[in-house]
Design a protein around this motif. Sequence first.
Motif, PDB file in Angstrom:
ATOM      1  N   THR A   1      -5.412   7.914  24.690  1.00 11.28           N
ATOM      2  CA  THR A   1      -6.330   7.247  23.768  1.00 11.28           C
ATOM      3  C   THR A   1      -5.515   6.818  22.552  1.00 11.28           C
ATOM      4  O   THR A   1      -4.347   7.203  22.410  1.00 11.28           O
ATOM      5  N   TYR A   2      -6.120   6.053  21.657  1.00 10.32           N
ATOM      6  CA  TYR A   2      -5.388   5.552  20.493  1.00 10.32           C
ATOM      7  C   TYR A   2      -5.985   6.080  19.188  1.00 10.32           C
ATOM      8  O   TYR A   2      -7.184   6.353  19.095  1.00 10.32           O
ATOM      9  N   PHE A   3      -5.121   6.218  18.203  1.00  3.53           N
ATOM     10  CA  PHE A   3      -5.558   6.562  16.851  1.00  3.53           C
ATOM     11  C   PHE A   3      -4.570   5.948  15.867  1.00  3.53           C
ATOM     12  O   PHE A   3      -3.476   5.513  16.259  1.00  3.53           O
ATOM     13  N   ASN A   4      -4.932   5.905  14.611  1.00  3.34           N
ATOM     14  CA  ASN A   4      -4.053   5.366  13.578  1.00  3.34           C
ATOM     15  C   ASN A   4      -3.335   6.505  12.866  1.00  3.34           C
ATOM     16  O   ASN A   4      -3.968   7.315  12.179  1.00  3.34           O
ATOM     17  N   ILE A   5      -2.029   6.550  13.048  1.00  4.29           N
ATOM     18  CA  ILE A   5      -1.240   7.585  12.387  1.00  4.29           C
ATOM     19  C   ILE A   5      -1.055   7.214  10.919  1.00  4.29           C
ATOM     20  O   ILE A   5      -1.011   6.030  10.554  1.00  4.29           O
ATOM     21  N   LEU A   6      -0.984   8.214  10.060  1.00  2.86           N
ATOM     22  CA  LEU A   6      -0.797   8.006   8.624  1.00  2.86           C
ATOM     23  C   LEU A   6       0.589   8.468   8.193  1.00  2.86           C
ATOM     24  O   LEU A   6       1.037   9.548   8.588  1.00  2.86           O
ATOM     25  N   LYS A   7       1.233   7.632   7.403  1.00  2.00           N
ATOM     26  CA  LYS A   7       2.517   7.995   6.814  1.00  2.00           C
ATOM     27  C   LYS A   7       2.583   7.385   5.413  1.00  2.00           C
ATOM     28  O   LYS A   7       1.883   6.423   5.116  1.00  2.00           O
ATOM     29  N   PHE A   8       3.440   7.939   4.580  1.00  2.00           N
ATOM     30  CA  PHE A   8       3.755   7.244   3.341  1.00  2.00           C
ATOM     31  C   PHE A   8       4.614   6.035   3.720  1.00  2.00           C
ATOM     32  O   PHE A   8       5.520   6.138   4.552  1.00  2.00           O
ATOM     33  N   ARG A   9       4.323   4.893   3.128  1.00  2.00           N
ATOM     34  CA  ARG A   9       5.068   3.671   3.465  1.00  2.00           C
ATOM     35  C   ARG A   9       6.513   3.806   3.001  1.00  2.00           C
ATOM     36  O   ARG A   9       6.782   4.107   1.850  1.00  2.00           O
ATOM     37  N   THR A  10       7.454   3.557   3.918  1.00  2.00           N
ATOM     38  CA  THR A  10       8.875   3.672   3.607  1.00  2.00           C
ATOM     39  C   THR A  10       9.617   2.339   3.765  1.00  2.00           C
ATOM     40  O   THR A  10      10.806   2.265   3.475  1.00  2.00           O
TER      41      THR A  10
ATOM     42  N   PRO B   1       0.817  -1.219   0.000  1.00  2.00           N
ATOM     43  CA  PRO B   1       0.000   0.000   0.000  1.00  2.00           C
ATOM     44  C   PRO B   1       0.846   1.261   0.000  1.00  2.00           C
ATOM     45  O   PRO B   1       2.021   1.236   0.386  1.00  2.00           O
ATOM     46  N   VAL B   2       0.265   2.346  -0.428  1.00  2.00           N
ATOM     47  CA  VAL B   2       0.957   3.635  -0.441  1.00  2.00           C
ATOM     48  C   VAL B   2       1.094   4.177   0.978  1.00  2.00           C
ATOM     49  O   VAL B   2       2.157   4.671   1.360  1.00  2.00           O
ATOM     50  N   LEU B   3       0.028   4.040   1.749  1.00  2.00           N
ATOM     51  CA  LEU B   3       0.020   4.583   3.105  1.00  2.00           C
ATOM     52  C   LEU B   3       0.309   3.501   4.149  1.00  2.00           C
ATOM     53  O   LEU B   3      -0.073   2.340   3.986  1.00  2.00           O
ATOM     54  N   PHE B   4       0.976   3.918   5.202  1.00  2.00           N
ATOM     55  CA  PHE B   4       1.266   3.054   6.337  1.00  2.00           C
ATOM     56  C   PHE B   4       0.444   3.559   7.514  1.00  2.00           C
ATOM     57  O   PHE B   4       0.489   4.744   7.852  1.00  2.00           O
ATOM     58  N   ARG B   5      -0.336   2.669   8.108  1.00  2.00           N
ATOM     59  CA  ARG B   5      -1.150   3.028   9.266  1.00  2.00           C
ATOM     60  C   ARG B   5      -0.622   2.286  10.492  1.00  2.00           C
ATOM     61  O   ARG B   5      -0.321   1.101  10.410  1.00  2.00           O
ATOM     62  N   GLN B   6      -0.546   2.970  11.606  1.00  2.00           N
ATOM     63  CA  GLN B   6       0.011   2.351  12.812  1.00  2.00           C
ATOM     64  C   GLN B   6      -0.673   2.926  14.054  1.00  2.00           C
ATOM     65  O   GLN B   6      -0.934   4.128  14.138  1.00  2.00           O
ATOM     66  N   LYS B   7      -0.950   2.063  15.022  1.00  2.00           N
ATOM     67  CA  LYS B   7      -1.614   2.459  16.260  1.00  2.00           C
ATOM     68  C   LYS B   7      -0.672   3.298  17.119  1.00  2.00           C
ATOM     69  O   LYS B   7       0.405   2.848  17.485  1.00  2.00           O
ATOM     70  N   ARG B   8      -1.098   4.507  17.422  1.00  2.00           N
ATOM     71  CA  ARG B   8      -0.289   5.429  18.213  1.00  2.00           C
ATOM     72  C   ARG B   8      -1.088   5.971  19.398  1.00  2.00           C
ATOM     73  O   ARG B   8      -2.305   5.880  19.445  1.00  2.00           O
TER      74      ARG B   8
ATOM     75  N   LEU C   1       3.977  13.638   5.681  1.00  2.00           N
ATOM     76  CA  LEU C   1       2.965  14.552   5.139  1.00  2.00           C
ATOM     77  C   LEU C   1       1.518  14.086   5.318  1.00  2.00           C
ATOM     78  O   LEU C   1       0.634  14.912   5.587  1.00  2.00           O
ATOM     79  N   PRO C   2       1.214  12.781   5.189  1.00  2.00           N
ATOM     80  CA  PRO C   2      -0.181  12.362   5.384  1.00  2.00           C
ATOM     81  C   PRO C   2      -0.731  12.671   6.780  1.00  2.00           C
ATOM     82  O   PRO C   2      -1.951  12.649   6.980  1.00  2.00           O
ATOM     83  N   GLN C   3       0.142  12.976   7.729  1.00  2.00           N
ATOM     84  CA  GLN C   3      -0.338  13.328   9.064  1.00  2.00           C
ATOM     85  C   GLN C   3      -1.084  14.664   9.072  1.00  2.00           C
ATOM     86  O   GLN C   3      -1.745  15.018  10.059  1.00  2.00           O
ATOM     87  N   LEU C   4      -1.023  15.388   7.964  1.00  2.00           N
ATOM     88  CA  LEU C   4      -1.850  16.588   7.831  1.00  2.00           C
ATOM     89  C   LEU C   4      -3.323  16.216   7.963  1.00  2.00           C
ATOM     90  O   LEU C   4      -4.127  16.999   8.493  1.00  2.00           O
TER      91      LEU C   4
END
Length: 204
Positions: A53-62, A40-47, A98-101
Amino acid sequence: MYKFFLKRAVDFILSLSGIFVLALSMIVIAIAVKLDSPGPVLFRQKRVGIHKTYFNILKFRTMRTDTPHDAPTHLLQGATSYITKVGGFLRKTSLDELPQLFNILAGQMSVVGPRPALWNQYDLIKERDKYGANDIKPGLTGWAQIHGRDELGIDVKAKLDGDYVKMMSFFLDAKCFFCTIGVVAKADGIVEGGTNELKKRVKK
């Protein structure tokens, strides 16, 4: 006043403006990530978010898709071997963030605040509890990020996050924002695969 009302307004305006201004750049990066390696283009991870509380952070997959998902990079053995070619550039320039915007626009993050810990970074979470740093929104950048980033130890990072909580203001956020541009431009404090690694290398 700033902490409870104006900060969110500034976050909303900056994140929305950033998404519009950087939309084309993000599309180009997304295509590069997709062409560079399978996955996938985006990487999601529990932060960890505000009040733990928890949320899924967004990043470009590296990294490759076979990378251990919830392992902090500084604890991942052979971390650099998992990083893709495009990913290496994105991490060095911090463009992967950048996807964290969109996280900021949604109110899960702030432009400035403590960097969001992984859900299983118990040592960092515990240290931040001492300073009330888990009781504000995590940020895209922060006071600790302009004072060392990856090279900081957990105790030092948490203390700096606590200092930010105590000093939080519009002017401090502005300072963090503009200083981050300089730090990113010079790629200061970026270490793959080990907290305090820069200090260790200097000593050798």
